[in-house]
Design a protein around this motif. Structure first.
Motif, PDB file in Angstrom:
ATOM      1  N   GLN A   1       0.830  -1.198   0.000  1.00  0.00           N
ATOM      2  CA  GLN A   1       0.000   0.000   0.000  1.00  0.00           C
ATOM      3  C   GLN A   1       0.870   1.256   0.000  1.00  0.00           C
ATOM      4  O   GLN A   1       0.552   2.244  -0.684  1.00  0.00           O
ATOM      5  CB  GLN A   1      -0.931  -0.015   1.219  1.00  0.00           C
ATOM      6  CG  GLN A   1      -1.726   1.264   1.426  1.00  0.00           C
ATOM      7  CD  GLN A   1      -2.694   1.530   0.296  1.00  0.00           C
ATOM      8  OE1 GLN A   1      -3.326   0.611  -0.200  1.00  0.00           O
ATOM      9  NE2 GLN A   1      -2.827   2.789  -0.106  1.00  0.00           N
ATOM     10  N   MET A   2       1.955   1.226   0.766  1.00  0.00           N
ATOM     11  CA  MET A   2       2.850   2.392   0.804  1.00  0.00           C
ATOM     12  C   MET A   2       3.476   2.654  -0.560  1.00  0.00           C
ATOM     13  O   MET A   2       3.572   3.802  -1.012  1.00  0.00           O
ATOM     14  CB  MET A   2       3.933   2.175   1.857  1.00  0.00           C
ATOM     15  CG  MET A   2       3.415   2.119   3.281  1.00  0.00           C
ATOM     16  SD  MET A   2       4.748   1.734   4.447  1.00  0.00           S
ATOM     17  CE  MET A   2       3.791   1.336   5.910  1.00  0.00           C
ATOM     18  N   LEU A   3       3.924   1.582  -1.222  1.00  0.00           N
ATOM     19  CA  LEU A   3       4.508   1.745  -2.555  1.00  0.00           C
ATOM     20  C   LEU A   3       3.480   2.299  -3.532  1.00  0.00           C
ATOM     21  O   LEU A   3       3.790   3.192  -4.335  1.00  0.00           O
ATOM     22  CB  LEU A   3       5.053   0.406  -3.049  1.00  0.00           C
ATOM     23  CG  LEU A   3       5.638   0.413  -4.467  1.00  0.00           C
ATOM     24  CD1 LEU A   3       6.847   1.341  -4.537  1.00  0.00           C
ATOM     25  CD2 LEU A   3       6.002  -1.005  -4.904  1.00  0.00           C
ATOM     26  N   ASP A   4       2.248   1.784  -3.472  1.00  0.00           N
ATOM     27  CA  ASP A   4       1.201   2.264  -4.375  1.00  0.00           C
ATOM     28  C   ASP A   4       0.887   3.731  -4.115  1.00  0.00           C
ATOM     29  O   ASP A   4       0.646   4.500  -5.058  1.00  0.00           O
ATOM     30  CB  ASP A   4      -0.060   1.422  -4.215  1.00  0.00           C
ATOM     31  CG  ASP A   4       0.107   0.010  -4.772  1.00  0.00           C
ATOM     32  OD1 ASP A   4       1.118  -0.237  -5.456  1.00  0.00           O
ATOM     33  OD2 ASP A   4      -0.767  -0.838  -4.515  1.00  0.00           O
ATOM     34  N   SER A   5       0.894   4.119  -2.853  1.00  0.00           N
ATOM     35  CA  SER A   5       0.644   5.530  -2.538  1.00  0.00           C
ATOM     36  C   SER A   5       1.778   6.407  -3.061  1.00  0.00           C
ATOM     37  O   SER A   5       1.539   7.471  -3.619  1.00  0.00           O
ATOM     38  CB  SER A   5       0.491   5.714  -1.023  1.00  0.00           C
ATOM     39  OG  SER A   5      -0.648   5.029  -0.546  1.00  0.00           O
ATOM     40  N   PHE A   6       3.014   5.940  -2.874  1.00  0.00           N
ATOM     41  CA  PHE A   6       4.166   6.699  -3.358  1.00  0.00           C
ATOM     42  C   PHE A   6       4.096   6.865  -4.877  1.00  0.00           C
ATOM     43  O   PHE A   6       4.400   7.942  -5.419  1.00  0.00           O
ATOM     44  CB  PHE A   6       5.462   5.982  -2.959  1.00  0.00           C
ATOM     45  CG  PHE A   6       6.698   6.613  -3.525  1.00  0.00           C
ATOM     46  CD1 PHE A   6       7.262   7.741  -2.940  1.00  0.00           C
ATOM     47  CD2 PHE A   6       7.312   6.076  -4.660  1.00  0.00           C
ATOM     48  CE1 PHE A   6       8.404   8.323  -3.480  1.00  0.00           C
ATOM     49  CE2 PHE A   6       8.454   6.654  -5.188  1.00  0.00           C
ATOM     50  CZ  PHE A   6       8.998   7.784  -4.598  1.00  0.00           C
TER      51      PHE A   6
ATOM     52  N   ARG B   1       4.469  -0.629 -10.534  1.00  0.00           N
ATOM     53  CA  ARG B   1       5.077  -0.803  -9.219  1.00  0.00           C
ATOM     54  C   ARG B   1       6.599  -0.909  -9.333  1.00  0.00           C
ATOM     55  O   ARG B   1       7.335  -0.379  -8.483  1.00  0.00           O
ATOM     56  CB  ARG B   1       4.505  -2.052  -8.545  1.00  0.00           C
ATOM     57  CG  ARG B   1       3.149  -1.827  -7.902  1.00  0.00           C
ATOM     58  CD  ARG B   1       2.544  -3.108  -7.380  1.00  0.00           C
ATOM     59  NE  ARG B   1       1.317  -2.843  -6.607  1.00  0.00           N
ATOM     60  CZ  ARG B   1       0.356  -3.738  -6.400  1.00  0.00           C
ATOM     61  NH1 ARG B   1       0.471  -4.962  -6.907  1.00  0.00           N
ATOM     62  NH2 ARG B   1      -0.711  -3.419  -5.686  1.00  0.00           N
ATOM     63  N   VAL B   2       7.052  -1.622 -10.338  1.00  0.00           N
ATOM     64  CA  VAL B   2       8.505  -1.731 -10.531  1.00  0.00           C
ATOM     65  C   VAL B   2       9.102  -0.351 -10.766  1.00  0.00           C
ATOM     66  O   VAL B   2      10.155  -0.001 -10.194  1.00  0.00           O
ATOM     67  CB  VAL B   2       8.802  -2.668 -11.713  1.00  0.00           C
ATOM     68  CG1 VAL B   2      10.285  -2.600 -12.084  1.00  0.00           C
ATOM     69  CG2 VAL B   2       8.411  -4.105 -11.375  1.00  0.00           C
ATOM     70  N   GLU B   3       8.451   0.469 -11.587  1.00  0.00           N
ATOM     71  CA  GLU B   3       8.945   1.821 -11.843  1.00  0.00           C
ATOM     72  C   GLU B   3       8.910   2.663 -10.574  1.00  0.00           C
ATOM     73  O   GLU B   3       9.860   3.380 -10.259  1.00  0.00           O
ATOM     74  CB  GLU B   3       8.094   2.465 -12.943  1.00  0.00           C
ATOM     75  CG  GLU B   3       8.610   3.786 -13.461  1.00  0.00           C
ATOM     76  CD  GLU B   3       8.169   4.966 -12.608  1.00  0.00           C
ATOM     77  OE1 GLU B   3       8.891   5.993 -12.573  1.00  0.00           O
ATOM     78  OE2 GLU B   3       7.087   4.866 -11.968  1.00  0.00           O
ATOM     79  N   ALA B   4       7.798   2.559  -9.809  1.00  0.00           N
ATOM     80  CA  ALA B   4       7.687   3.311  -8.558  1.00  0.00           C
ATOM     81  C   ALA B   4       8.728   2.840  -7.550  1.00  0.00           C
ATOM     82  O   ALA B   4       9.302   3.648  -6.796  1.00  0.00           O
ATOM     83  CB  ALA B   4       6.285   3.164  -7.982  1.00  0.00           C
TER      84      ALA B   4
ATOM     85  N   GLU C   1      16.249  -1.394  -0.702  1.00  0.00           N
ATOM     86  CA  GLU C   1      15.607  -1.856  -1.926  1.00  0.00           C
ATOM     87  C   GLU C   1      14.182  -2.300  -1.643  1.00  0.00           C
ATOM     88  O   GLU C   1      13.886  -2.827  -0.566  1.00  0.00           O
ATOM     89  CB  GLU C   1      16.383  -3.000  -2.566  1.00  0.00           C
ATOM     90  CG  GLU C   1      16.439  -4.269  -1.733  1.00  0.00           C
ATOM     91  CD  GLU C   1      17.121  -5.407  -2.464  1.00  0.00           C
ATOM     92  OE1 GLU C   1      17.499  -5.216  -3.636  1.00  0.00           O
ATOM     93  OE2 GLU C   1      17.244  -6.497  -1.876  1.00  0.00           O
ATOM     94  N   THR C   2      13.346  -2.078  -2.640  1.00  0.00           N
ATOM     95  CA  THR C   2      11.950  -2.524  -2.570  1.00  0.00           C
ATOM     96  C   THR C   2      11.840  -3.823  -3.351  1.00  0.00           C
ATOM     97  O   THR C   2      12.035  -3.839  -4.573  1.00  0.00           O
ATOM     98  CB  THR C   2      11.006  -1.472  -3.161  1.00  0.00           C
ATOM     99  OG1 THR C   2      11.191  -0.233  -2.458  1.00  0.00           O
ATOM    100  CG2 THR C   2       9.567  -1.910  -3.019  1.00  0.00           C
TER     101      THR C   2
ATOM    102  N   PHE D   1      10.016  -4.092   1.977  1.00  0.00           N
ATOM    103  CA  PHE D   1      11.176  -3.211   2.050  1.00  0.00           C
ATOM    104  C   PHE D   1      12.333  -3.988   2.689  1.00  0.00           C
ATOM    105  O   PHE D   1      12.188  -4.533   3.778  1.00  0.00           O
ATOM    106  CB  PHE D   1      10.865  -1.961   2.873  1.00  0.00           C
ATOM    107  CG  PHE D   1       9.765  -1.115   2.289  1.00  0.00           C
ATOM    108  CD1 PHE D   1       9.604  -1.004   0.918  1.00  0.00           C
ATOM    109  CD2 PHE D   1       8.885  -0.428   3.124  1.00  0.00           C
ATOM    110  CE1 PHE D   1       8.587  -0.222   0.378  1.00  0.00           C
ATOM    111  CE2 PHE D   1       7.875   0.351   2.598  1.00  0.00           C
ATOM    112  CZ  PHE D   1       7.722   0.452   1.222  1.00  0.00           C
ATOM    113  N   ARG D   2      13.465  -4.020   1.999  1.00  0.00           N
ATOM    114  CA  ARG D   2      14.627  -4.769   2.473  1.00  0.00           C
ATOM    115  C   ARG D   2      15.840  -3.840   2.532  1.00  0.00           C
ATOM    116  O   ARG D   2      15.944  -2.880   1.753  1.00  0.00           O
ATOM    117  CB  ARG D   2      14.915  -5.964   1.551  1.00  0.00           C
ATOM    118  CG  ARG D   2      13.756  -6.935   1.456  1.00  0.00           C
ATOM    119  CD  ARG D   2      14.017  -8.017   0.420  1.00  0.00           C
ATOM    120  NE  ARG D   2      15.121  -8.889   0.795  1.00  0.00           N
ATOM    121  CZ  ARG D   2      15.019  -9.944   1.573  1.00  0.00           C
ATOM    122  NH1 ARG D   2      13.847 -10.274   2.101  1.00  0.00           N
ATOM    123  NH2 ARG D   2      16.078 -10.689   1.855  1.00  0.00           N
TER     124      ARG D   2
END
Length: 548
Positions: free
Chosen positions: A144-149, A366-369, A392-393, A410-411
């Motif tokens: 969800q955080m990645l999608d929001s970003f 998502r990969v681009e974000a 890295e995501t 998130f790693r």
């Protein structure tokens, strides 16, 4: 935005009223003074699960009230509307903890459940700390955080719609397969039953008519003998013949008696007419009572066949026609089932392709974000003295679902060449704090309306690194609200609003108090944080320098 917090009889707080403001709000104090109690109390009114025993010793109940400002576009409005709770530009949460453990909550003076409080809290407060499992350390929220970003709400909505359509198509296909299989299991019965019903073709009311006809034919022989005897008694050898003779005899004598027989003659003539009518009726009845014995046998066979079929299928005889129609409909569904199922399977395949296309589009986005987020976090790590760390995501394929086919985590790797791992497991205390802060700085631009709370997120850092942490917290607070519990003088020096938490002992009772600090009080508090219990002029000068 949190405006007011009122705490009564919670742990070592008897009565405390705090007014918060936009910007960077800092809480400082010695270890054990009660800073964490403030967070426990706030978490309590927000419905978070925490300590079991919160009521102050000797009190009947503890109570916390929190007041928030809600802009028109705040996400809490949707939660309030769904729960049927009153809204407005102010949100007041109140929760009571009785000494026996019972908890009662109100939202804008309306009773509500703890679950509603927790749903509201997700739109109001975000807590970050080294042991936080509600925020950035929880992998379940990383997607969800990645999608929001990445501002991927529209793309994700397409995936959800495609998933919904695919799920509906699969359910329709499965239901049709189940129904067709069930009908096929009874196909032999249906075809035999329809053939049997069509051959008999019973009509509504036929059973009653046959029963009546059968009864009449069964009693016809006895009735026919009586009717025949009556016919003979009325005929020429009976009443009609005697009346005819009497009429002839009286007519021969009528002229001689000068009219005295006119009336009897007229009556006798009328009787002759009635006798004739009676005779015709009796003859008709005899015709009706005449039947072929084979007709009785045929009527009985059909009557018994109708009744046997009705018992076999558990319906009334008059309902056999409707029952046959129902069976024909089921047979028709069977005959058309393969064609219908083929249509549904084609629709399910098309829905699956639509979902796959949407999910692929979302994955690519998502990969681009993720690439942009990784670069942004790495740029934030350098000022926090972690330029050698790697963030890295991770995006790996998972089972399809309404959110797509991606699992996001998130790693981090704290040193070059070291293997990466989950954020919460790889980083040490101080490193974790800085990772969380860097990540939050990058994500905060995509979120609005949240009060961010950092619980000792600067633990384990000092000097220039602590100053960098403080400046990032101040950046986060611009245009919003950030609450920080800190032991770092560098962080406290950047606060727009500063409170000191203290613990005092009165008699045998220990209580915690929170005091808002003016400029001079802030200098003294930051000097204490720099030098310890003995505040020197040099420490005050250093504090003033930090405050700029």
């Amino acid at each position: 935005m949190l405006r007011h917090l009122d705490i009564r009889d919670m742990l070592i707080i008897d009565r405390l009223e705090l007014g918060f403001a936009p910007g960077l709000n800092v809480l400082t104090g010695e270890t054990g003074a009660g800073k964490s109690i403030l967070l426990d109390s706030l978490g309590f009114v927000l419905g978070w699960r925490g300590r079991a025993e919160l009521v102050r010793s000797g009190a009947d109940q503890g109570e916390v009230t929190a007041e928030f400002d809600l802009p028109d576009d705040h996400a809490a409005h949707a939660v309030l509307a769904e729960a049927g709770l009153p809204g407005g530009d102010t949100l007041i949460l109140r929760r009571i903890n009785a000494a026996d453990g019972r908890k009662t909550a109100w939202v804008n003076d309306r009773r509500c459940s703890g679950e509603v409080l927790r749903r509201l809290s997700d739109t109001l407060i975000e807590l970050h700390g080294q042991h936080d499992d509600r925020g950035l350390l929880n992998p379940r929220g990383h997607r969800q955080m990645l999608d929001s970003f990445g501002a991927l709400d529209a793309v994700r909505a397409e995936v959800r719609a495609a998933w919904k359509g695919w799920s509906a198509a699969r359910r329709a296909e499965s239901d049709a397969e189940t129904a067709l299989a069930a009908v096929r299991e009874e196909e032999d019965f249906l075809r035999h039953a329809v053939t049997e019903l069509d051959a008999l073709n019973p009509a509504p009311g036929e059973e009653a008519d046959l029963d009546s006809r059968r009864r009449m034919m069964q009693g016809a022989e006895k009735m026919r003998g009586d009717v025949q005897r009556a016919q003979q008694a009325l005929g020429l050898e009976g009443a009609e013949g005697a009346a005819s003779d009497a009429l002839r005899w009286l007519e021969g004598a009528a002229d001689a008696v000068e009219g005295r027989l006119d009336a009897p003659l007229a009556a006798l003539a009328r009787a002759m007419v009635e006798l004739d009518e009676a005779g015709r009726g009796v003859a008709d009845c005899l015709d009706a009572l005449s039947f072929d014995p084979l007709e009785l046998e045929a009527a009985e066979e059909r009557l018994f066949a109708i009744r046997a079929l009705a018992r076999k299928h558990g319906v009334a005889p008059d309902d056999l026609g409707d029952f046959a129609t129902e069976l024909r409909t089921r047979l028709s569904a069977l005959d058309d089932g393969d064609s219908h199922l083929a249509t549904l399977r084609a629709a399910a395949r098309q829905a699956a392709e639509t979902y796959a296309t949407a999910a692929t589009t979302l994955h690519t986005a998502r990969v681009e974000a993720a690439t942009r987020l990784d670069a942004a976090v790495m740029a934030e790590l350098a000022p926090l003295k972690m330029e050698r760390a790697v963030f890295e995501t991770s995006i790996i394929e998972t089972d399809p679902g309404p959110e797509g086919t991606d699992e996001v985590a998130f790693r981090v790797a704290t040193n070059p060449g070291a293997p990466s791992g989950p954020l919460a497991k790889i980083a040490s205390g101080g490193e974790l704090s800085r990772f969380l802060l860097a990540l939050k700085v990058c994500l905060t631009g995509t979120q609005s309306g949240l009060t961010l709370i950092f619980d000792e997120i600067d633990r384990g850092v000092g000097g220039a690194t602590a100053d960098a942490v403080g400046r990032r917290l101040a950046q986060l607070a611009q245009g919003g609200q950030v609450l920080v519990v800190t032991h770092s003088p560098q962080v406290a020096a950047l606060a727009g609003h500063h409170w000191r938490v203290e613990k005092r002992v009165t008699g045998e009772q220990t209580l915690s108090t929170v005091t808002p600090l003016n400029t001079q009080d802030r200098v003294d508090e930051i000097a204490r944080m720099l030098s310890g219990d003995r505040v020197t002029d040099e420490a005050r000068a250093a504090a003033e320098a930090l405050m700029g």
